[in-house]
Design a protein around this motif. Sequence first.
Motif, PDB file in Angstrom:
ATOM      1  N   ARG A 307      30.636 -56.708  46.885  1.00 51.46           N
ATOM      2  CA  ARG A 307      29.793 -55.776  47.650  1.00 51.46           C
ATOM      3  C   ARG A 307      30.414 -55.604  49.024  1.00 51.46           C
ATOM      4  N   VAL A 309      31.335 -56.031  52.707  1.00 54.84           N
ATOM      5  CA  VAL A 309      31.251 -57.059  53.747  1.00 54.84           C
ATOM      6  C   VAL A 309      31.948 -56.464  54.961  1.00 54.84           C
ATOM      7  N   ASP A 321      32.534 -63.954  50.795  1.00 51.97           N
ATOM      8  CA  ASP A 321      31.361 -63.737  49.954  1.00 51.97           C
ATOM      9  C   ASP A 321      31.739 -64.140  48.535  1.00 51.97           C
ATOM     10  N   GLY A 323      29.570 -64.318  46.101  1.00 50.67           N
ATOM     11  CA  GLY A 323      28.554 -63.843  45.171  1.00 50.67           C
ATOM     12  C   GLY A 323      27.242 -64.565  45.381  1.00 50.67           C
ATOM     13  N   ASP A 324      27.242 -65.871  45.184  1.00 56.03           N
ATOM     14  CA  ASP A 324      25.987 -66.610  45.327  1.00 56.03           C
ATOM     15  C   ASP A 324      25.925 -67.422  46.618  1.00 56.03           C
ATOM     16  N   ALA A 325      26.949 -67.334  47.448  1.00 53.48           N
ATOM     17  CA  ALA A 325      26.954 -68.048  48.729  1.00 53.48           C
ATOM     18  C   ALA A 325      28.013 -67.420  49.628  1.00 53.48           C
ATOM     19  N   ILE A 326      27.780 -67.547  50.936  1.00 50.70           N
ATOM     20  CA  ILE A 326      28.623 -66.867  51.917  1.00 50.70           C
ATOM     21  C   ILE A 326      29.034 -67.865  53.004  1.00 50.70           C
ATOM     22  N   LEU A 327      30.296 -67.752  53.454  1.00 46.49           N
ATOM     23  CA  LEU A 327      30.797 -68.610  54.531  1.00 46.49           C
ATOM     24  C   LEU A 327      31.369 -67.755  55.649  1.00 46.49           C
ATOM     25  N   TYR A 353      24.982 -75.385  44.701  1.00 42.03           N
ATOM     26  CA  TYR A 353      26.070 -74.626  45.336  1.00 42.03           C
ATOM     27  C   TYR A 353      27.311 -75.468  45.582  1.00 42.03           C
TER      28      TYR A 353
ATOM     29  N   PRO B 308      22.590 -69.075  50.132  1.00 42.32           N
ATOM     30  CA  PRO B 308      23.150 -69.780  51.292  1.00 42.32           C
ATOM     31  C   PRO B 308      24.169 -68.932  52.050  1.00 42.32           C
ATOM     32  N   ALA B 310      26.478 -69.897  55.218  1.00 39.90           N
ATOM     33  CA  ALA B 310      26.857 -71.004  56.099  1.00 39.90           C
ATOM     34  C   ALA B 310      27.768 -70.502  57.209  1.00 39.90           C
ATOM     35  N   ILE B 326      26.823 -57.050  53.540  1.00 33.37           N
ATOM     36  CA  ILE B 326      26.871 -58.128  54.521  1.00 33.37           C
ATOM     37  C   ILE B 326      27.530 -57.613  55.796  1.00 33.37           C
TER      38      ILE B 326
END
Lengths: 354, 354
Positions: A307, A309, A321, A323-327, A353, B308, B310, B326
Amino acid sequence: MRMYPVIMAGGSGTRFWPLSRQARPKQFLPLTSKNPLIVETQRRLGKLATSATTYVVCGARHAPQVKKHLPKIPKANVLVEPEARNTAPAIALAVAAVRQRDPQGLMVVLPSDQHVADTAGFQAALQKAAAVAQNGSIVTLGITPHRPETGYGYIRVGTTTDGATAVAAFVEKPSLEKAQAYLSEGGYLWNAGIFVFRADVMFDAFRTHMPELFAALEPIAQAWGTRKQAAAVSKHFKRMPSTSIDYGIAEKFARMAVVPGDFGWSDVGSFNALPEVRPVDTAGNVLDGPGAMAIDAKGCVIVARERPVAIVGMTDVVVVDAGDAILVIPKDKSQDVRKVIEALKAKKSLQPYL
Amino acid sequence: MRMYPVIMAGGSGTRFWPLSRQARPKQFLPLTSKNPLIVETQRRLGKLATSATTYVVCGARHAPQVKKHLPKIPKANVLVEPEARNTAPAIALAVAAVRQRDPQGLMVVLPSDQHVADTAGFQAALQKAAAVAQNGSIVTLGITPHRPETGYGYIRVGTTTDGATAVAAFVEKPSLEKAQAYLSEGGYLWNAGIFVFRADVMFDAFRTHMPELFAALEPIAQAWGTRKQAAAVSKHFKRMPSTSIDYGIAEKFARMAVVPGDFGWSDVGSFNALPEVRPVDTAGNVLDGPGAMAIDAKGCVIVARERPVAIVGMTDVVVVDAGDAILVIPKDKSQDVRKVIEALKAKKSLQPYL
């Protein structure tokens, strides 16, 4: 010259979270191309080896992924460690396997999660290393350093005799000051963790330098290729000391040789390394995935495969990204992603996660 | 005293992308609490008004959301602008509606997307403004400034007669230097865009100061409450000039009064404003949503309601996960989110994210 590559895929690296997970460590990620690193690692060998002579050592959890990504490698060549016990036991398992079919077989131990830009240069170095290893040396590839890297171990180059260059010493990861000195003095190479040796030579080296490991390896080697193989591995592997091949053998073995190489090597140690191994835009950004949007951004790493960003007005930041978590983390603090792992471990609801 | 609040919900703000979209502008977002701003705006009126006397002006696209979020407001009180034409025509529409049921009805025009911390203080200021407006003034609430804000227009306070303080002048958004001078000199208030007036007073003000608008308003007002109402709005609304009430009326009207207020007001103009209107942790981070993880982070805004997110080792950064898109942007550059909107508009495949 027939080679037996051993691709070491036991890593459980967390430095690429949230892309990497316990169930999907770094070697299975397409970090440098559209292919997972482990696939690139096998392809890089080209005509130096066939799938039939290639081995992979990995944990039970990851064996299905190895078989999926490297379908041409015979299932019997996927060696499953009963538990993770560092590199010496993993290599010992491969030595047992290769020795049984070709006692003097020339083994090439390769981490599964590195990058090489110049494949031809890499293959040439391996061939040179193979020639030296035929004579009973254990040969490591040493990478010509181009910067004072403090994240790698170094090899101090010794004297050259009969075309083989001895290792004078293995040197721990240095301070920046020392790394700068190594670079300006010359005579130091990066330790890439790539080793070339004959199966029988390593077998004997274990006997001499790691007797405790050898005591467990011997019954496994005797049972290899028989109906008792699985039981022997299951019974004895866990008795092997959890030691690296560097510490257990390389630093002690008398005939350690090094072949220098300069083939665009990287260990792809963290997100910070991606600009070395990926195309960058004119502002030095790595844009990985169709959703990556860098606006007034410089030197950033954006992983956005699912998606949009959008990064606006930032410098030297990593945004991933998964998918199920972002840093989001500064590029030069990429190592601190371990702090996220700690935070995830501390909270039960976040453990999926990991 | 019966009041007729008019909640102005025609905004199409893009400054909260990716949370805000063309189909879901800022007033429908739960930015300051669990409720959308428009819901908080109505609740803030408390006992000063009932749903039956409350109006909303919005675009056709957003009327269903208005009805969903404010179900107690009669459908006839949701006034749909045939097209967006700034605040003067929107207010004119509400004047036509209120005037028909209560010619001297006391109207309170409120933007739908602001925040107020001290509801009692706000209500007290409105009541004071209502008392002044009864006498034929148009009254605006002026906010006591606590910082040299350059993002707001200012009101220079004039003389006070019979309990009503005149507006000496409306002042455009100032430079930082001027804003600092306004703050140290005193006598300047922020223009919050909140107006209190009698319906007949504003009707006459349109006649005097905006004759072109009045020419379109008059037939709408005549048709209001009859079967010709919809046709009249449809035919004449688009003839009104696209002008703000500030420029069209407030800067010209002779009896402009101001009631100062200090009730924790914010226009919630960008992500940068969220720390003013949300709880912050000990490091000054706004953590909005169960997924927000701030590690070694200071002064950040993290919106993470789905998964999440982070943030490690960063200062004064906004990270917003809106589910399907995002954004990462420095807090003090939050206004530059418009550059993302431009980039989305420029690429057809990205237009669904507008």
